[in-house]
Design an enzyme around this catalytic site. Structure first.
Site, mmCIF file in Angstrom:
data_model
loop_
_atom_site.group_PDB
_atom_site.id
_atom_site.type_symbol
_atom_site.label_atom_id
_atom_site.label_comp_id
_atom_site.label_asym_id
_atom_site.label_seq_id
_atom_site.Cartn_x
_atom_site.Cartn_y
_atom_site.Cartn_z
ATOM 1 C CG ASP A 203 -37.398 -10.850 2.894
ATOM 2 O OD1 ASP A 203 -38.180 -11.545 4.372
ATOM 3 O OD2 ASP A 203 -37.498 -11.343 2.110
ATOM 4 C CG ASP B 119 -41.703 -13.708 -0.892
ATOM 5 O OD1 ASP B 119 -40.330 -12.777 -0.998
ATOM 6 O OD2 ASP B 119 -41.493 -14.830 0.242
#
Lengths: 310, 426
Positions: free
Chosen positions: B154, B307
């Site tokens: 990520d 996130d």
């Protein structure tokens, strides 16, 4: 007026006031000693973080003719071009207590950042990234006004790289604010989505955008656009999108503007650039006067001797 | 936890059992021991939960703690404390530390830091490829044994489709989900916000929605071939959501998460070059946002994840183009979900609990997500009536970069139980 950060958010009355004042400063240029004391004793910092000769010279000359002390702070070659040091640069500048900072940057939004970090100075945007170039739009509107007597009700065609052009963005906002119709055209790769939101009318071809135009603004095409596959070649660009006498013929008597520097035989033919309809060199002359009007207008709003806290 | 605890009078919400009722809940030996009027036993300590919602512990499956390497942005300890304060009992932390978490040693190190922190449980997510370079897959077996709950590069997409295919195929043996940041770098180019009318208007380089969509379609295709578990991180566009819905309907093992900011904001939040609205994927258009809202309600999207990406103030105080991507979310997510999604009736409280607890736990293979006897004593307590103003300066997180500063949110986390141990707010 405290700052001139961009056309977006500029009150229309303010824009008109600058355009109304500019002729006075054209006259200053014709005096035997082209000086007026509007900015006497003021410090104008030119913070240019991107190569620029014409805009920088234009502001420098404007500041000098207003009796200010222009100070060229940095160019793109210095360590300033790195974003990491930007805040420290701003603080260093703030410590010098300038009255007005004229800024040019590669990135959009720098004028706001400067205005926030240096609360004691006034900020004038001389071009930020692909966002805006408000004094260019003002000088373009001024030039159109001098030739057509007005801006309201006119049709202006803007041709070229709309995606990357701060000149386009500021002009679209200002000209529509002043009541002009703005049409635009260019290669589809360089026409961003949502142009209607800027108040302009995208047209499917250069010819259609030009039809019935009172003024034509040709945007500069940058060499790197070819590497990025936005356009295949300069030759093809000129052939399909370049402003030639042939494409210009159906327009009644449109004047032709270009922000410079010119790429002859790419976005504009030499015959048009040097022809009777071209007002390109006049734009340069008007640019100094309009920038004088902007600097003077800002100086008027700044009381002397109060540089520490506003 | 040594002694048993009876939580009295709370409103128990368990979307798995379809339960939403005021009842007592008994915790013992780190597990849920009983539910209902008969649960109490002599000698239990008591906790009065009158007026509070008791939900299975929330899990934020997508956070960035910056340790090792960038402790000035966030440490595992500050991150775990922020998570607990924000109502999360578990977090999955991404591998883009320095060095990258691509080895069992770093996975173990992060887990240990998490255990010492005493906040939310910290579950490392290891890098899919060594050094997150997208070239060679990392040692999934050793990483899983060290405690990694998923693999992900990520922050960066895996560009090479062959590497992505191998990662998906190999992950099947260990039943690890591959979490992918779906972005097509060539289409992102120098873009810093969503391409569209607003970017055109203010003059910032745009990122086309095709950047996400193409990567989502490619990775779904590869997951189908590999018969592996693919999880799409921070999905943001309508076309990508439609792709996930189609894949789910045809039986491909794909799951997806959405962030509170993509559910609540659009590209207009960039306003006047506000770097607190700069993140990847960028805030999208209203039509995308509406599609995301529909997809959390109908189950196309399985989880809400933040996130959480802390950056230092100096880093965000740059030009929009030079500022780093990412915003924090751990201490605003629950309030935002309750105030902006549950209160207006866009989703039910049960659905919110599913998205914040059951869904992410199942994806990461964590126990719980329900209030069944035997499940871990991981609980999130909610006060649906409490109002609070988001004040970044009082965050436990070292990151202050949020576009929600100053928002007043009604519905707040009141505390968590992690393995039966209470971490209460205020």
């Amino acid at each position: 007026m405290r700052h001139l950060l961009r056309i977006r958010g500029l009150p229309v009355g303010q824009a008109r006031a600058i355009l109304d004042e500019a002729p006075r400063y054209l006259d200053v240029a014709d005096q035997p000693v082209p000086r007026t004391p509007a900015l006497l004793g003021r410090t104008v910092v030119l913070l240019f973080r991107e190569p620029s000769t014409r805009t920088r010279s234009s502001f420098q000359l404007a500041a000098k003719r207003l009796s200010a002390e222009p100070l060229a702070f940095a160019s793109a070659s210095s360590s300033l071009s790195k974003g990491e040091t930007f805040l420290d640069t701003a603080r260093t500048l703030a410590a010098m207590a300038p009255d007005i900072i004229v800024t040019r940057s590669r990135e959009s939004g720098i004028p706001e950042l400067l205005a926030r970090e240096i609360p004691t100075a006034s900020v004038v945007n001389a071009g930020d990234g692909i966002s805006e170039h408000p004094t260019q739009a003002l000088l373009d509107a001024f030039t159109i006004r001098r030739h057509r007597g007005r801006v309201r009700g006119l049709t202006v065609a803007i041709i070229g790289d709309l995606l990357h052009s701060r000149v386009f963005r500021s002009n679209a906002l200002l000209l529509t604010m002043l009541g002009a119709r703005v049409r635009c055209a260019g290669p589809p790769t360089l026409m961003p989505p949502g142009l209607e939101r800027l108040g302009v009318e995208p047209r499917p071809s250069v010819e259609e955008a030009l039809r019935g135009a009172d003024a034509v603004m040709v945007l500069r095409i940058q060499h790197e656009r070819m590497h990025d596959s936005f356009i295949p070649s300069r030759r093809e660009y000129f052939h399909e999108f370049g402003l030639t006498e042939e494409r210009l013929r159906p327009t009644r008597d449109a004047i032709v503007l270009h922000p410079g520097p010119l790429n002859r035989a790419v976005e504009i033919s030499s015959a048009v650039a040097d022809g009777p309809r071209s007002v390109i060199l006049e734009q340069v002359r008007n640019g100094v006067a309009v920038r004088m009007a902007v600097l003077a207008e800002i100086a008027r709003g700044r009381p002397r001797g109060r540089r520490r806290r506003d | 936890m040594t002694e048993a605890l009876l939580i009295r009078g709370g409103r128990l919400v368990d979307p798995v059992a379809g339960l939403d009722a005021v009842a007592d809940l008994r915790l013992a030996r780190g597990r849920i021991a009983g539910i209902g009027p008969e649960a109490a036993e002599r000698g239990d300590r008591e906790f009065d939960a009158g007026g509070l919602v008791i939900a299975p512990g929330f899990c934020d499956m997508h956070v960035h703690f910056r340790e090792p390497g960038h402790e000035y942005r966030e440490t595992v300890a500050t991150g775990a404390a922020a998570a607990a304060a924000g109502g999360f009992t578990d977090v999955g932390c991404m591998a883009n530390t320095d060095p990258v978490n691509d080895s069992p040693a770093i996975t173990t190190h992060i887990r240990r830091l998490g255990q010492e922190a005493g906040g939310a449980r910290v579950h490392p997510i290891a890098a899919t490829t060594r050094g997150m370079r997208g070239e060679r897959i990392s040692e999934f077996g050793a990483l899983a044994r060290a405690g990694a709950v998923a693999v992900s590069d990520d922050g960066l997409p895996i560009v090479n489709p062959a590497v992505m295919l191998r990662a998906l195929e190999y992950s099947r043996y260990f039943d690890l989900p591959v979490i992918e940041h779906c972005e097509t770098l060539e289409l992102t180019g120098d873009g810093v916000m969503r391409e569209g009318a607003f970017a055109t208007c203010i003059g910032l380089p745009g990122i086309p929605s095709a950047s996400e969509y193409l990567a989502v379609e490619r990775n779904i295709g590869l997951a189908e071939v590999a018969r592996a578990r693919l999880h799409i991180a921070h999905i943001s566009t309508a076309r990508a959501v439609a792709a996930v819905a189609r894949a789910k309907a045809s039986g491909i093992r794909v799951t997806a998460e959405a962030t509170p900011h993509h559910l609540l904001l659009t590209d207009e939040a960039v306003g006047s070059f506000d770097t607190a609205a700069k993140m990847k994927p960028p805030l999208a258009a209203e039509v995308d946002r509406q599609t995301l809202l529909g997809a959390i309600a109908d189950g196309t999207i399985d989880a809400i994840a933040t996130d959480h990406a802390p950056h230092h103030e100096d880093e965000k105080c740059r030009s929009f183009q030079n500022a780093p991507f990412g915003i924090v979310g751990l201490e605003t997510a629950v309030g935002l979900v309750l105030d902006r999604l549950v209160r207006p009736g866009l989703i039910s409280l049960g659905r919110a609990v599913r998205l914040l607890s059951t869904g992410p736990r199942r994806i990461l293979g964590l126990p719980g997500g329900d209030l069944k006897p035997g499940s871990p004593a991981d609980l999130t307590l909610l006060d649906l009536e409490a109002s609070a103003v988001v004040r970044p300066k009082s965050f436990r997180s070292l990151g202050r970069n949020t576009p929600f500063g100053g928002c007043e949110l009604t519905g707040q986390p009141a505390g968590v139980f992690v393995g039966g141990r209470a971490i209460l707010r205020g």
